[in-house]
Design a protein around this motif. Sequence first.
Motif, PDB file in Angstrom:
ATOM      1  N   GLU A  55       0.835  -1.205   0.000  1.00 25.90           N
ATOM      2  CA  GLU A  55       0.000   0.000   0.000  1.00 25.90           C
ATOM      3  C   GLU A  55       0.867   1.251   0.000  1.00 25.90           C
ATOM      4  O   GLU A  55       0.587   2.210  -0.723  1.00 25.90           O
ATOM      5  N   ARG A  56       1.918   1.261   0.798  1.00 29.83           N
ATOM      6  CA  ARG A  56       2.806   2.426   0.881  1.00 29.83           C
ATOM      7  C   ARG A  56       3.494   2.685  -0.451  1.00 29.83           C
ATOM      8  O   ARG A  56       3.648   3.820  -0.870  1.00 29.83           O
ATOM      9  N   MET A  57       3.908   1.606  -1.136  1.00 25.83           N
ATOM     10  CA  MET A  57       4.638   1.756  -2.400  1.00 25.83           C
ATOM     11  C   MET A  57       3.727   1.798  -3.621  1.00 25.83           C
ATOM     12  O   MET A  57       4.188   1.951  -4.741  1.00 25.83           O
ATOM     13  N   GLN A  58       2.423   1.631  -3.409  1.00 26.09           N
ATOM     14  CA  GLN A  58       1.418   1.680  -4.472  1.00 26.09           C
ATOM     15  C   GLN A  58       1.649   0.590  -5.529  1.00 26.09           C
ATOM     16  O   GLN A  58       1.571   0.830  -6.729  1.00 26.09           O
ATOM     17  N   ILE A  59       1.934  -0.629  -5.031  1.00 28.40           N
ATOM     18  CA  ILE A  59       2.111  -1.799  -5.884  1.00 28.40           C
ATOM     19  C   ILE A  59       1.365  -2.965  -5.249  1.00 28.40           C
ATOM     20  O   ILE A  59       0.850  -2.841  -4.140  1.00 28.40           O
ATOM     21  N   SER A  60       1.314  -4.106  -5.926  1.00 25.46           N
ATOM     22  CA  SER A  60       0.609  -5.261  -5.380  1.00 25.46           C
ATOM     23  C   SER A  60       1.468  -6.008  -4.357  1.00 25.46           C
ATOM     24  O   SER A  60       2.698  -5.902  -4.368  1.00 25.46           O
ATOM     25  N   ARG A  61       0.813  -6.798  -3.509  1.00 25.42           N
ATOM     26  CA  ARG A  61       1.538  -7.582  -2.516  1.00 25.42           C
ATOM     27  C   ARG A  61       2.437  -8.630  -3.171  1.00 25.42           C
ATOM     28  O   ARG A  61       3.575  -8.814  -2.749  1.00 25.42           O
ATOM     29  N   PRO A  62       1.976  -9.341  -4.237  1.00 24.96           N
ATOM     30  CA  PRO A  62       2.889 -10.278  -4.901  1.00 24.96           C
ATOM     31  C   PRO A  62       4.140  -9.590  -5.479  1.00 24.96           C
ATOM     32  O   PRO A  62       5.219 -10.179  -5.499  1.00 24.96           O
ATOM     33  N   THR A  63       3.993  -8.351  -5.931  1.00 24.98           N
ATOM     34  CA  THR A  63       5.150  -7.608  -6.431  1.00 24.98           C
ATOM     35  C   THR A  63       6.128  -7.331  -5.291  1.00 24.98           C
ATOM     36  O   THR A  63       7.341  -7.436  -5.465  1.00 24.98           O
ATOM     37  N   VAL A  64       5.610  -6.987  -4.117  1.00 20.58           N
ATOM     38  CA  VAL A  64       6.471  -6.786  -2.948  1.00 20.58           C
ATOM     39  C   VAL A  64       7.260  -8.061  -2.673  1.00 20.58           C
ATOM     40  O   VAL A  64       8.472  -8.014  -2.429  1.00 20.58           O
ATOM     41  N   THR A  65       6.599  -9.213  -2.735  1.00 21.28           N
ATOM     42  CA  THR A  65       7.268 -10.494  -2.491  1.00 21.28           C
ATOM     43  C   THR A  65       8.390 -10.723  -3.491  1.00 21.28           C
ATOM     44  O   THR A  65       9.501 -11.117  -3.116  1.00 21.28           O
ATOM     45  N   ARG A  66       8.135 -10.457  -4.766  1.00 26.66           N
ATOM     46  CA  ARG A  66       9.174 -10.646  -5.796  1.00 26.66           C
ATOM     47  C   ARG A  66      10.350  -9.703  -5.578  1.00 26.66           C
ATOM     48  O   ARG A  66      11.511 -10.111  -5.668  1.00 26.66           O
ATOM     49  N   ILE A  67      10.060  -8.442  -5.267  1.00 28.01           N
ATOM     50  CA  ILE A  67      11.136  -7.468  -5.023  1.00 28.01           C
ATOM     51  C   ILE A  67      11.950  -7.889  -3.804  1.00 28.01           C
ATOM     52  O   ILE A  67      13.185  -7.841  -3.813  1.00 28.01           O
ATOM     53  N   TYR A  68      11.268  -8.299  -2.742  1.00 30.71           N
ATOM     54  CA  TYR A  68      11.936  -8.705  -1.502  1.00 30.71           C
ATOM     55  C   TYR A  68      12.835  -9.921  -1.732  1.00 30.71           C
ATOM     56  O   TYR A  68      13.982  -9.954  -1.277  1.00 30.71           O
ATOM     57  N   ASP A  69      12.343 -10.913  -2.473  1.00 26.37           N
ATOM     58  CA  ASP A  69      13.145 -12.102  -2.777  1.00 26.37           C
ATOM     59  C   ASP A  69      14.411 -11.736  -3.541  1.00 26.37           C
ATOM     60  O   ASP A  69      15.499 -12.242  -3.249  1.00 26.37           O
ATOM     61  N   GLU A  70      14.287 -10.862  -4.524  1.00 28.21           N
ATOM     62  CA  GLU A  70      15.446 -10.442  -5.310  1.00 28.21           C
ATOM     63  C   GLU A  70      16.428  -9.636  -4.455  1.00 28.21           C
ATOM     64  O   GLU A  70      17.647  -9.823  -4.546  1.00 28.21           O
ATOM     65  N   ALA A  71      15.929  -8.752  -3.611  1.00 20.21           N
ATOM     66  CA  ALA A  71      16.799  -7.962  -2.735  1.00 20.21           C
ATOM     67  C   ALA A  71      17.568  -8.864  -1.770  1.00 20.21           C
ATOM     68  O   ALA A  71      18.773  -8.676  -1.549  1.00 20.21           O
ATOM     69  N   ARG A  72      16.890  -9.852  -1.201  1.00 20.79           N
ATOM     70  CA  ARG A  72      17.559 -10.790  -0.285  1.00 20.79           C
ATOM     71  C   ARG A  72      18.608 -11.617  -1.022  1.00 20.79           C
ATOM     72  O   ARG A  72      19.690 -11.871  -0.497  1.00 20.79           O
ATOM     73  N   ARG A  73      18.316 -12.026  -2.243  1.00 17.78           N
ATOM     74  CA  ARG A  73      19.287 -12.782  -3.037  1.00 17.78           C
ATOM     75  C   ARG A  73      20.547 -11.941  -3.272  1.00 17.78           C
ATOM     76  O   ARG A  73      21.671 -12.411  -3.104  1.00 17.78           O
TER      77      ARG A  73
END
Length: 122
Positions: A55-73
């Motif tokens: 909600e804060r970033m104005q994107i979907s929750r699945p998109t947050v998950t994908r971004i988070y996975d890539e950042a952690r990698r």
Amino acid sequence: MARPQKQRCICSIPRTSGFSPQGCPASGNVNLTYDEYEVIRLLDYMQMTQKQCAERMQISRPTVTRIYDEARRKMSDMLVNGRALTISGGDVFVCPVLRPECADEENCCHRNKDLLRGMKET
């Protein structure tokens, strides 16, 4: 054909533009984009849920998950392989106005005008 990527809203660009390993020369470089940094900041540092982050970033929750996975990698690659980390780029925009949910936000762009000007110049 895939649909175009939606721009991600971030509160501000980070104060630090990178990190390097200590004790040995860096064996390469890893770049964390501004949206990846923002997801890490909101989920891990601010301890938001993925829904609140989306909600804060104005994107979907699945998109947050994908971004988070890539950042952690990327961060694990940096730590395990002794790579330097840079923070830059990404399809982002800094929020245009002070939003109610950012009233007490330390990293809000409206509290860091010098950082905001620096981003517009690049």
